[in-house]
Design a protein around this motif. Structure first.
Motif, short mmCIF file in Angstrom:
data_model
loop_
_atom_site.label_atom_id
_atom_site.label_comp_id
_atom_site.label_asym_id
_atom_site.label_seq_id
_atom_site.Cartn_x
_atom_site.Cartn_y
_atom_site.Cartn_z
N VAL A 178 0.86 -1.19 0.00
CA VAL A 178 0.00 0.00 0.00
C VAL A 178 0.90 1.24 0.00
O VAL A 178 1.82 1.35 0.81
N VAL A 179 0.60 2.16 -0.91
CA VAL A 179 1.38 3.40 -1.00
C VAL A 179 0.63 4.54 -0.31
O VAL A 179 1.20 5.25 0.51
N ARG A 180 -0.65 4.70 -0.64
CA ARG A 180 -1.45 5.77 -0.01
C ARG A 180 -2.92 5.55 -0.32
O ARG A 180 -3.28 4.80 -1.21
N LYS A 181 -3.74 6.26 0.44
CA LYS A 181 -5.19 6.23 0.21
C LYS A 181 -5.55 7.34 -0.78
O LYS A 181 -5.00 8.44 -0.71
N VAL A 182 -6.44 7.02 -1.68
CA VAL A 182 -6.96 8.01 -2.62
C VAL A 182 -8.48 7.91 -2.62
O VAL A 182 -9.03 6.83 -2.51
N ALA A 183 -9.13 9.01 -2.72
CA ALA A 183 -10.59 9.06 -2.69
C ALA A 183 -11.12 8.43 -1.41
O ALA A 183 -10.38 8.24 -0.45
N ALA A 184 -12.38 8.11 -1.38
CA ALA A 184 -12.98 7.57 -0.16
C ALA A 184 -12.74 6.07 -0.03
O ALA A 184 -12.57 5.56 1.07
N ASN A 185 -12.72 5.36 -1.15
CA ASN A 185 -12.66 3.91 -1.10
C ASN A 185 -11.50 3.30 -1.88
O ASN A 185 -11.46 2.10 -2.07
N GLY A 186 -10.59 4.11 -2.35
CA GLY A 186 -9.51 3.61 -3.18
C GLY A 186 -8.16 3.67 -2.50
O GLY A 186 -7.89 4.55 -1.68
N THR A 238 5.84 -1.86 -12.18
CA THR A 238 6.57 -0.61 -11.96
C THR A 238 5.64 0.58 -11.77
O THR A 238 6.09 1.65 -11.38
N SER A 239 4.35 0.39 -12.04
CA SER A 239 3.41 1.50 -11.89
C SER A 239 2.37 1.17 -10.82
O SER A 239 2.03 0.02 -10.58
N LEU A 240 1.87 2.22 -10.20
CA LEU A 240 0.87 2.09 -9.15
C LEU A 240 -0.51 1.85 -9.76
O LEU A 240 -0.81 2.32 -10.86
N LEU A 241 -1.35 1.14 -9.03
CA LEU A 241 -2.74 0.93 -9.42
C LEU A 241 -3.64 1.40 -8.30
O LEU A 241 -3.28 1.30 -7.13
N THR A 242 -4.80 1.89 -8.65
CA THR A 242 -5.81 2.24 -7.66
C THR A 242 -6.79 1.09 -7.59
O THR A 242 -7.38 0.70 -8.60
#
Length: 81
Positions: free
Chosen positions: A48-56, A65-69
């Motif tokens: 886990v890198v960080r939280k995005v939005a309310a549920n992502g 090599t790339s992040l996914l939500t």
């Protein structure tokens, strides 16, 4: 006039009452629902890198090599051994 709820959105994830919460650095993997929706990720683990939005959550899967939500209802925490 009162409208009945539309059942056409039933393919959306059903929010769980005890939604999982993660922190940056936690190891996660796709749960059964997530694997059924995204079979390519199978048992692959992610960080886990960080939280995005309310549920992502932004995650980095092994070998990528790339992040996914990913929606929180698709993830489960991997306990350290």
């Amino acid at each position: 006039m009162q409208l009945e709820p539309d059942d056409s959105q039933s393919d959306r994830p059903v929010p769980s009452l005890a939604a999982p919460e993660f922190a940056a650095g936690d190891r996660v993997r796709m749960n059964a629902l997530g694997r059924s929706r995204h079979p390519r990720y199978g048992e692959r683990q992610a960080v886990v890198v960080r939280k995005v939005a309310a549920n992502g959550w932004r995650v980095l899967f092994e070998g990528r090599t790339s992040l996914l939500t990913i929606h929180r209802d698709y993830l489960e925490k991997v306990e350290p051994v």
